[in-house]
Design a protein around this motif. Structure first.
Motif, PDB file in Angstrom:
ATOM      1  N   MET A  53       0.902  -1.200  -0.063  1.00  0.00           N
ATOM      2  CA  MET A  53       0.256   0.020  -0.086  1.00  0.00           C
ATOM      3  C   MET A  53       0.944   1.222  -0.064  1.00  0.00           C
ATOM      4  SD  MET A  53      -3.118  -1.241   2.493  1.00  0.00           S
ATOM      5  CE  MET A  53      -3.871   0.312   2.483  1.00  0.00           C
ATOM      6  N   LEU A  54       2.240   0.981   0.155  1.00  0.00           N
ATOM      7  CA  LEU A  54       3.127   2.232   0.168  1.00  0.00           C
ATOM      8  C   LEU A  54       3.259   2.763  -1.207  1.00  0.00           C
ATOM      9  CD1 LEU A  54       5.897   1.011   2.204  1.00  0.00           C
ATOM     10  CD2 LEU A  54       4.263   2.658   3.023  1.00  0.00           C
ATOM     11  N   SER A  55       3.489   4.024  -1.428  1.00  0.00           N
ATOM     12  CA  SER A  55       3.778   4.631  -2.787  1.00  0.00           C
ATOM     13  C   SER A  55       5.069   4.345  -3.158  1.00  0.00           C
ATOM     14  CB  SER A  55       3.718   6.423  -2.874  1.00  0.00           C
ATOM     15  OG  SER A  55       4.858   6.694  -1.721  1.00  0.00           O
ATOM     16  N   GLU A  56       5.258   4.265  -4.452  1.00  0.00           N
ATOM     17  CA  GLU A  56       6.561   3.958  -5.042  1.00  0.00           C
ATOM     18  C   GLU A  56       7.760   4.858  -4.321  1.00  0.00           C
ATOM     19  OE1 GLU A  56       7.957   1.445  -7.043  1.00  0.00           O
ATOM     20  OE2 GLU A  56       5.965   0.739  -6.651  1.00  0.00           O
ATOM     21  N   ASP A  57       7.639   5.891  -4.149  1.00  0.00           N
ATOM     22  CA  ASP A  57       8.439   6.988  -3.268  1.00  0.00           C
ATOM     23  C   ASP A  57       8.816   6.260  -1.871  1.00  0.00           C
ATOM     24  OD1 ASP A  57       8.956   8.490  -5.433  1.00  0.00           O
ATOM     25  OD2 ASP A  57       7.582  10.097  -4.757  1.00  0.00           O
ATOM     26  N   GLU A  58       7.742   5.840  -1.202  1.00  0.00           N
ATOM     27  CA  GLU A  58       8.123   5.293   0.047  1.00  0.00           C
ATOM     28  C   GLU A  58       8.776   4.083  -0.019  1.00  0.00           C
ATOM     29  OE1 GLU A  58       3.808   5.805   1.092  1.00  0.00           O
ATOM     30  OE2 GLU A  58       4.350   7.280   2.614  1.00  0.00           O
ATOM     31  N   LYS A  59       8.354   3.306  -0.992  1.00  0.00           N
ATOM     32  CA  LYS A  59       8.867   1.791  -1.173  1.00  0.00           C
ATOM     33  C   LYS A  59      10.481   2.141  -1.209  1.00  0.00           C
ATOM     34  CE  LYS A  59       5.045  -0.754  -3.105  1.00  0.00           C
ATOM     35  NZ  LYS A  59       4.561  -1.401  -3.805  1.00  0.00           N
ATOM     36  N   GLU A  60      10.745   3.021  -2.154  1.00  0.00           N
ATOM     37  CA  GLU A  60      12.096   3.332  -2.649  1.00  0.00           C
ATOM     38  C   GLU A  60      13.056   3.826  -1.299  1.00  0.00           C
ATOM     39  OE1 GLU A  60      15.119   3.307  -5.244  1.00  0.00           O
ATOM     40  OE2 GLU A  60      13.301   2.717  -5.493  1.00  0.00           O
ATOM     41  N   VAL A  61      12.421   4.450  -0.266  1.00  0.00           N
ATOM     42  CA  VAL A  61      13.230   4.677   0.638  1.00  0.00           C
ATOM     43  C   VAL A  61      13.763   3.231   1.492  1.00  0.00           C
ATOM     44  CG1 VAL A  61      13.197   5.519   3.257  1.00  0.00           C
ATOM     45  CG2 VAL A  61      12.034   6.740   1.455  1.00  0.00           C
ATOM     46  N   ASP A  62      12.912   2.292   1.477  1.00  0.00           N
ATOM     47  CA  ASP A  62      13.338   0.832   1.938  1.00  0.00           C
ATOM     48  C   ASP A  62      14.232   0.326   1.047  1.00  0.00           C
ATOM     49  OD1 ASP A  62      11.808   0.938   4.332  1.00  0.00           O
ATOM     50  OD2 ASP A  62       9.816   0.560   3.023  1.00  0.00           O
ATOM     51  N   ARG A  63      13.994   0.366  -0.177  1.00  0.00           N
ATOM     52  CA  ARG A  63      14.985  -0.119  -1.231  1.00  0.00           C
ATOM     53  C   ARG A  63      16.448   0.511  -1.006  1.00  0.00           C
ATOM     54  NH1 ARG A  63      10.462   0.917  -5.343  1.00  0.00           N
ATOM     55  NH2 ARG A  63       9.264  -1.037  -5.154  1.00  0.00           N
ATOM     56  N   VAL A  64      16.537   1.690  -0.864  1.00  0.00           N
ATOM     57  CA  VAL A  64      17.888   2.652  -0.751  1.00  0.00           C
ATOM     58  C   VAL A  64      18.680   2.013   0.476  1.00  0.00           C
ATOM     59  CG1 VAL A  64      18.687   4.907  -0.118  1.00  0.00           C
ATOM     60  CG2 VAL A  64      17.079   4.758  -1.977  1.00  0.00           C
ATOM     61  N   THR A  65      17.793   1.827   1.394  1.00  0.00           N
ATOM     62  CA  THR A  65      18.469   1.229   2.886  1.00  0.00           C
ATOM     63  C   THR A  65      19.029  -0.085   2.607  1.00  0.00           C
ATOM     64  OG1 THR A  65      17.060   2.527   4.200  1.00  0.00           O
ATOM     65  CG2 THR A  65      18.083   0.452   5.067  1.00  0.00           C
ATOM     66  N   VAL A  66      18.106  -0.963   1.663  1.00  0.00           N
ATOM     67  CA  VAL A  66      18.659  -2.495   1.504  1.00  0.00           C
ATOM     68  C   VAL A  66      19.931  -2.347   0.598  1.00  0.00           C
ATOM     69  CG1 VAL A  66      18.101  -4.439   0.256  1.00  0.00           C
ATOM     70  CG2 VAL A  66      16.668  -3.535   2.063  1.00  0.00           C
ATOM     71  N   ARG A  67      19.796  -1.617  -0.631  1.00  0.00           N
ATOM     72  CA  ARG A  67      21.035  -1.472  -1.506  1.00  0.00           C
ATOM     73  C   ARG A  67      22.195  -1.160  -0.814  1.00  0.00           C
ATOM     74  NH1 ARG A  67      16.949   0.931  -4.985  1.00  0.00           N
ATOM     75  NH2 ARG A  67      15.934  -0.429  -6.435  1.00  0.00           N
ATOM     76  N   ALA A  68      21.991  -0.189   0.178  1.00  0.00           N
ATOM     77  CA  ALA A  68      23.157   0.254   0.984  1.00  0.00           C
ATOM     78  C   ALA A  68      23.827  -0.837   1.692  1.00  0.00           C
ATOM     79  CB  ALA A  68      23.131   1.580   1.849  1.00  0.00           C
ATOM     80  N   VAL A  69      22.881  -1.433   2.441  1.00  0.00           N
ATOM     81  CA  VAL A  69      23.391  -2.816   3.298  1.00  0.00           C
ATOM     82  C   VAL A  69      24.116  -3.781   2.374  1.00  0.00           C
ATOM     83  CG1 VAL A  69      22.679  -4.723   4.906  1.00  0.00           C
ATOM     84  CG2 VAL A  69      21.808  -2.355   5.071  1.00  0.00           C
ATOM     85  N   ILE A  70      23.439  -4.071   1.173  1.00  0.00           N
ATOM     86  CA  ILE A  70      24.065  -5.156   0.298  1.00  0.00           C
ATOM     87  C   ILE A  70      25.419  -4.541  -0.219  1.00  0.00           C
ATOM     88  CG2 ILE A  70      23.711  -6.197  -1.920  1.00  0.00           C
ATOM     89  CD1 ILE A  70      20.722  -6.457  -1.181  1.00  0.00           C
ATOM     90  N   SER A  71      25.666  -3.313  -0.614  1.00  0.00           N
ATOM     91  CA  SER A  71      26.781  -2.891  -0.908  1.00  0.00           C
ATOM     92  C   SER A  71      27.916  -2.743  -0.178  1.00  0.00           C
ATOM     93  CB  SER A  71      26.585  -1.294  -1.499  1.00  0.00           C
ATOM     94  OG  SER A  71      25.646  -1.361  -2.511  1.00  0.00           O
ATOM     95  N   SER A  72      27.612  -2.520   1.045  1.00  0.00           N
ATOM     96  CA  SER A  72      28.436  -2.589   2.092  1.00  0.00           C
ATOM     97  C   SER A  72      28.961  -3.994   2.456  1.00  0.00           C
ATOM     98  CB  SER A  72      27.835  -1.971   3.692  1.00  0.00           C
ATOM     99  OG  SER A  72      28.658  -2.179   4.548  1.00  0.00           O
ATOM    100  N   LEU A  73      28.158  -4.909   2.550  1.00  0.00           N
ATOM    101  CA  LEU A  73      28.300  -6.491   2.536  1.00  0.00           C
ATOM    102  C   LEU A  73      29.419  -7.095   1.453  1.00  0.00           C
ATOM    103  CD1 LEU A  73      24.765  -8.027   3.576  1.00  0.00           C
ATOM    104  CD2 LEU A  73      27.115  -8.002   4.888  1.00  0.00           C
ATOM    105  N   LEU A  74      29.242  -6.545   0.086  1.00  0.00           N
ATOM    106  CA  LEU A  74      29.816  -6.659  -1.054  1.00  0.00           C
ATOM    107  C   LEU A  74      31.155  -6.261  -0.893  1.00  0.00           C
ATOM    108  CD1 LEU A  74      27.038  -6.690  -3.841  1.00  0.00           C
ATOM    109  CD2 LEU A  74      28.251  -8.702  -2.863  1.00  0.00           C
ATOM    110  N   ALA A  75      31.174  -5.028  -0.478  1.00  0.00           N
ATOM    111  CA  ALA A  75      32.411  -4.145  -0.407  1.00  0.00           C
ATOM    112  C   ALA A  75      33.243  -4.705   0.600  1.00  0.00           C
ATOM    113  CB  ALA A  75      32.274  -2.712  -0.075  1.00  0.00           C
TER     114      ALA A  75
END
Length: 85
Positions: A53-75
């Motif tokens: 039910m979240l807007s795409e903008d609100e979902k993107e906030v969570d996606r950004v968080t996840v991408r940052a964590v995954i990027s950190s793990l890979l790094a």
């Protein structure tokens, strides 16, 4: 931040949903409920809804968080194997 491999985007969505669900559940445990607008004095927040039910903008906030964590793990040398995402 370096772009993630496209094969990880399915994982990003799964984890973004989880991030939101965990956030919403924690808020509810703290006595927060859904409200049309955020009101800290009433413990109301418009984001306390299912992820879908979240807007795409609100979902993107969570996606950004996840991408940052995954990027950190890979790094830091982690390897992520995707099976079924």
């Amino acid at each position: 931040m370096k772009a993630l491999p496209t094969e990880l985007e399915g994982l990003v969505e799964i984890l973004a949903r989880n991030v939101h669900d965990q956030w919403a559940q924690e808020r509810q445990r703290q006595g927060w409920t859904w409200g049309k607008r955020r009101d800290d004095s009433k413990n109301e927040h418009p984001g306390i809804v299912p992820y879908d039910m979240l807007s795409e903008d609100e979902k993107e906030v969570d996606r950004v968080t996840v991408r940052a964590v995954i990027s950190s793990l890979l790094a830091h040398g982690a390897t992520i194997t995707i099976d079924g995402c």
